[in-house]
Design a protein around this motif. Structure first.
Motif, mmCIF file in Angstrom:
data_model
loop_
_atom_site.group_PDB
_atom_site.id
_atom_site.type_symbol
_atom_site.label_atom_id
_atom_site.label_comp_id
_atom_site.label_asym_id
_atom_site.label_seq_id
_atom_site.Cartn_x
_atom_site.Cartn_y
_atom_site.Cartn_z
ATOM 1 N N VAL A 286 10.748 6.234 -12.967
ATOM 2 C CA VAL A 286 10.521 7.247 -11.931
ATOM 3 C C VAL A 286 11.695 8.214 -11.904
ATOM 4 O O VAL A 286 12.850 7.781 -11.835
ATOM 5 C CB VAL A 286 10.349 6.568 -10.557
ATOM 6 N N PRO A 287 11.424 9.529 -11.958
ATOM 7 C CA PRO A 287 12.513 10.511 -11.943
ATOM 8 C C PRO A 287 13.432 10.326 -10.740
ATOM 9 O O PRO A 287 12.981 10.222 -9.602
ATOM 10 C CB PRO A 287 11.758 11.851 -11.851
ATOM 11 N N GLY A 288 14.730 10.250 -11.013
ATOM 12 C CA GLY A 288 15.714 10.115 -9.958
ATOM 13 C C GLY A 288 15.914 8.706 -9.455
ATOM 14 O O GLY A 288 16.808 8.456 -8.631
ATOM 15 N N ARG A 289 15.096 7.758 -9.936
ATOM 16 C CA ARG A 289 15.199 6.389 -9.441
ATOM 17 C C ARG A 289 15.246 5.358 -10.560
ATOM 18 O O ARG A 289 15.664 4.235 -10.351
ATOM 19 C CB ARG A 289 14.029 6.067 -8.503
ATOM 20 N N GLY A 290 14.765 5.708 -11.722
ATOM 21 C CA GLY A 290 14.698 4.738 -12.812
ATOM 22 C C GLY A 290 13.575 3.744 -12.574
ATOM 23 O O GLY A 290 12.517 4.095 -12.049
ATOM 24 N N HIS A 291 13.807 2.476 -12.938
ATOM 25 C CA HIS A 291 12.795 1.446 -12.694
ATOM 26 C C HIS A 291 12.742 1.117 -11.201
ATOM 27 O O HIS A 291 13.759 1.107 -10.513
ATOM 28 C CB HIS A 291 13.108 0.189 -13.505
ATOM 29 N N LEU A 292 11.558 0.820 -10.716
ATOM 30 C CA LEU A 292 11.352 0.567 -9.296
ATOM 31 C C LEU A 292 11.849 -0.823 -8.907
ATOM 32 O O LEU A 292 11.616 -1.793 -9.631
ATOM 33 C CB LEU A 292 9.859 0.688 -8.953
ATOM 34 N N ASN A 293 12.511 -0.906 -7.754
ATOM 35 C CA ASN A 293 12.927 -2.211 -7.255
ATOM 36 C C ASN A 293 11.812 -2.820 -6.399
ATOM 37 O O ASN A 293 10.763 -2.198 -6.194
ATOM 38 C CB ASN A 293 14.251 -2.113 -6.481
ATOM 39 N N GLU A 294 12.045 -4.018 -5.887
ATOM 40 C CA GLU A 294 10.989 -4.722 -5.159
ATOM 41 C C GLU A 294 10.572 -3.986 -3.894
ATOM 42 O O GLU A 294 9.384 -3.944 -3.545
ATOM 43 C CB GLU A 294 11.444 -6.151 -4.822
ATOM 44 N N GLU A 295 11.529 -3.391 -3.185
ATOM 45 C CA GLU A 295 11.172 -2.652 -1.962
ATOM 46 C C GLU A 295 10.281 -1.463 -2.293
ATOM 47 O O GLU A 295 9.322 -1.175 -1.576
ATOM 48 C CB GLU A 295 12.436 -2.180 -1.245
ATOM 49 N N GLU A 296 10.600 -0.757 -3.357
ATOM 50 C CA GLU A 296 9.780 0.395 -3.754
ATOM 51 C C GLU A 296 8.399 -0.054 -4.218
ATOM 52 O O GLU A 296 7.392 0.620 -3.949
ATOM 53 C CB GLU A 296 10.504 1.182 -4.843
ATOM 54 N N LEU A 297 8.324 -1.190 -4.892
ATOM 55 C CA LEU A 297 7.025 -1.733 -5.305
ATOM 56 C C LEU A 297 6.179 -2.099 -4.090
ATOM 57 O O LEU A 297 4.970 -1.841 -4.061
ATOM 58 C CB LEU A 297 7.224 -2.959 -6.197
ATOM 59 N N VAL A 298 6.797 -2.674 -3.075
ATOM 60 C CA VAL A 298 6.077 -3.007 -1.842
ATOM 61 C C VAL A 298 5.524 -1.738 -1.195
ATOM 62 O O VAL A 298 4.373 -1.705 -0.739
ATOM 63 C CB VAL A 298 6.998 -3.758 -0.857
ATOM 64 N N THR A 299 6.331 -0.683 -1.166
ATOM 65 C CA THR A 299 5.890 0.582 -0.569
ATOM 66 C C THR A 299 4.666 1.137 -1.293
ATOM 67 O O THR A 299 3.686 1.545 -0.669
ATOM 68 C CB THR A 299 7.028 1.614 -0.604
ATOM 69 N N LEU A 300 4.697 1.150 -2.617
ATOM 70 C CA LEU A 300 3.591 1.716 -3.387
ATOM 71 C C LEU A 300 2.335 0.858 -3.303
ATOM 72 O O LEU A 300 1.219 1.384 -3.256
ATOM 73 C CB LEU A 300 4.020 1.913 -4.840
ATOM 74 N N CYS A 301 2.501 -0.455 -3.268
ATOM 75 C CA CYS A 301 1.335 -1.333 -3.138
ATOM 76 C C CYS A 301 0.739 -1.238 -1.739
ATOM 77 O O CYS A 301 -0.489 -1.159 -1.577
ATOM 78 C CB CYS A 301 1.717 -2.776 -3.444
ATOM 79 N N SER A 302 1.584 -1.242 -0.725
ATOM 80 C CA SER A 302 1.077 -1.179 0.645
ATOM 81 C C SER A 302 0.435 0.172 0.936
ATOM 82 O O SER A 302 -0.456 0.271 1.787
ATOM 83 C CB SER A 302 2.196 -1.455 1.646
ATOM 84 N N GLU A 303 0.863 1.215 0.221
ATOM 85 C CA GLU A 303 0.237 2.526 0.391
ATOM 86 C C GLU A 303 -1.246 2.465 0.048
ATOM 87 O O GLU A 303 -2.077 3.119 0.685
ATOM 88 C CB GLU A 303 0.946 3.554 -0.490
ATOM 89 N N LEU A 304 -1.595 1.661 -0.939
ATOM 90 C CA LEU A 304 -2.994 1.480 -1.311
ATOM 91 C C LEU A 304 -3.789 0.884 -0.156
ATOM 92 O O LEU A 304 -4.919 1.287 0.125
ATOM 93 C CB LEU A 304 -3.081 0.574 -2.544
ATOM 94 N N PHE A 305 -3.186 -0.061 0.569
ATOM 95 C CA PHE A 305 -3.871 -0.690 1.696
ATOM 96 C C PHE A 305 -3.954 0.250 2.894
ATOM 97 O O PHE A 305 -5.001 0.351 3.540
ATOM 98 C CB PHE A 305 -3.140 -1.983 2.092
ATOM 99 N N VAL A 306 -2.856 0.935 3.187
ATOM 100 C CA VAL A 306 -2.840 1.855 4.325
ATOM 101 C C VAL A 306 -3.883 2.953 4.145
ATOM 102 O O VAL A 306 -4.620 3.303 5.068
ATOM 103 C CB VAL A 306 -1.431 2.476 4.495
ATOM 104 N N ALA A 307 -3.965 3.494 2.933
ATOM 105 C CA ALA A 307 -4.886 4.598 2.677
ATOM 106 C C ALA A 307 -6.331 4.135 2.520
ATOM 107 O O ALA A 307 -7.260 4.885 2.826
ATOM 108 C CB ALA A 307 -4.449 5.353 1.422
#
Length: 505
Positions: A286-307
């Motif tokens: 990811v630009p500016g972040r490199g590989h995603l950490n666990e917190e970022e993975l949780v955010t992206l996965c939970s976004e699927l549920f929220v939406a």
């Protein structure tokens, strides 16, 4: 010091600071659209609160007075509200890149987005492009949708059993709740490639609900200087975030172990490597972040549920309200199902595409009962002219999409639920994304920030609606007329949830 004395002192200090900040340090944007006059310092904020109605229900009255484009000063946030289909088309389609960003998030939202590392909240730029491209590729491609068809089939079998059990035990079914569980089951399996115990799925759904409510607009969103006075809310947000991590991080770790080492001790991992959404995130740069950490993975996965959970289940509840109240529409839909697949035939992704009346029912539900009255807030990437006014970069650009579905110049008898209008009436060839022709409805937004999960959400609604009508006739509870009153709970839902009786066909 007594609490009341402390409160008065704190409020006075905040008031004086805001007065100084407003009068001496802030240059007000010029040439904004007109709007209701506000109070000193707080603008229209308290005027809205005193109405005791949600903000979305005030817009029609303001539109009548100030026109299709107006400005509201909500504390320190300036909102430009656009209600005209022509202006919305100009902004989101013709000038799409200029209005493709997002305004700053509140401190509480930043707790859950990890600094806006999410498809919906990321500012327009490389981060957003990378996340969105991956989301669409991994979830929306025809190959991926076909690959996940077994998940929907598995979830629907359980769904039909739960309907029968609840109807037998309770004498009726709660449409919203039972559909929530099924949609959540589908999305969890698509995301993590796992079949989970019912309690875990309910925990994920419960946390998702709480996150949506926690991130709804609050006073510090509009008066950030008051944030210290709301430290309890921030503490609750951090505690909720911790619970969210505790709920989802074990799933991420289990899936990573399965992908990298083939470990699957409890046999919960059922999708092959590469078939789950989270698999694509493990190696994503990811630009500016490199590989995603666990917190970022949780955010992206939970976004699927929220939406995906609330919008789909809200549409299903409203659709069944209309089918219960309009039995002739329900019978017409059932006749189409019989014609396409028969009484006991299997309804699949391919067969629902052939059901024109089913698609008309869903579109009419989205028109009359849109899950949201506004798109998510936009922001200009640069100062841009719209409708004769200058829209600066530091304002919230809010697109009110409910008006166009109620406009009698666009729709004949707009208050009437009539699916046939999408077959041979004023809804023929209407595009839900607004990219083809004039705008008449935008339940999923338009332009570059169109909801990327549109196709998946509509597919789930179509499949569930068709299956449920094929198996059961839906009627109201005896001596109880369903109440169509709306309320706002992240999406626009029924104030009194629909409870219906199902009769085997």
């Amino acid at each position: 010091m007594e609490f009341i004395d402390f409160f008065i002192l704190a409020f006075s200090a905040v008031f004086l600071f805001l007065w100084w900040r407003t009068c001496f340090t802030k240059t007000k944007p010029k040439n904004l659209p007109p709007g209701p006059p506000g109070w000193p310092l707080v603008g229209n904020l308290f005027q809205v609160f005193l109405q005791r109605r949600h903000f979305i229900f005030l817009i029609p009255d303001l539109r009548k007075k100030y026109g299709p484009m107006f400005t509201m000063q909500m504390g320190q946030r300036t909102l430009v509200i656009i209600t005209s289909p022509q202006l919305i088309h100009e902004a989101l389609i013709q000038k799409g890149s200029a209005f493709a960003s997002r305004p700053p998030d509140s401190p509480i939202r930043l707790v859950f987005s990890v600094g806006k590392c999410a498809v919906n909240s990321a500012e327009y730029g490389p981060l957003w492009r990378t996340l969105r491209r991956n989301f669409v590729t991994e979830l929306m491609s025809p190959l991926r949708i076909k690959q996940c068809s077994w998940i929907r089939e598995w979830a629907m079998e359980n769904h039909m059993k739960r309907l029968q059990i609840e109807n037998f035990e309770q004498g009726c079914v709660d449409v919203m709740e039972i559909c929530r569980f099924t949609v959540c089951s589908i999305l969890v399996c698509i995301c993590f490639g796992a079949k989970l115990p019912e309690t875990w799925i309910k925990d994920i759904d419960g946390v998702t609900k709480e996150v949506m409510l926690m991130t709804s607009p609050q006073l510090p969103d509009f008066l950030p200087i008051l944030t210290p006075l709301f430290c309890k809310q921030m503490k609750k947000a951090k505690e909720l975030r911790k619970r969210q991590l505790e709920c989802l991080v074990p799933l991420i770790k289990n899936r990573r172990a399965y992908v990298e080492k083939g470990e699957n001790p409890d046999s919960s991992m059922v999708s092959p490597v590469g078939a789950a959404y989270v698999d694509s995130l493990f190696g994503l740069e990811v630009p500016g972040r490199g590989h995603l950490n666990e917190e970022e993975l949780v955010t992206l996965c939970s976004e699927l549920f929220v939406a995906g959970i609330d919008t789909s289940t809200s549409v299903l509840q409203w659709a069944f309200l209309e089918l219960v109240l309009n039995q002739e529409i329900q019978e017409k839909l059932y006749e189409e199902i019989l014609e396409i697949v028969g009484k006991n035939g299997l309804i699949t992704e391919d067969t629902v595409e052939k059901m024109s009346y089913l698609n008309a029912v869903v579109k009419e539900t989205l028109r009359v009962h849109s899950p949201a009255h506004f798109t998510l807030a936009h922001a200009a990437t640069e100062e841009t002219e719209l409708g004769g006014y200058k829209i600066p970069t530091n304002v919230n650009v809010e697109f009110y999409i409910e008006w166009m579905t109620e406009d009698p110049s666009l729709w004949k008898d707009p208050d009437v639920f009539r699916p046939e209008r999408f077959l041979d009436g004023d809804g023929v060839n209407v595009d839900l994304t607004g990219t083809k022709g004039a705008l008449k409805m935008l339940p999923f937004g338009a332009g570059r920030r169109t909801c990327p999960g549109l196709a998946l959400g509509v597919l789930h609604v179509n499949l569930m609606l068709a299956r449920m009508v094929q198996a059961f006739k839906w009627v109201p509870k005896p001596n109880e007329i369903p109440d169509p009153t709306e309320t706002f709970a992240f999406t626009v839902v029924m104030k009194n949830p629909l409870k219906a009786v199902i009769l085997p066909r």
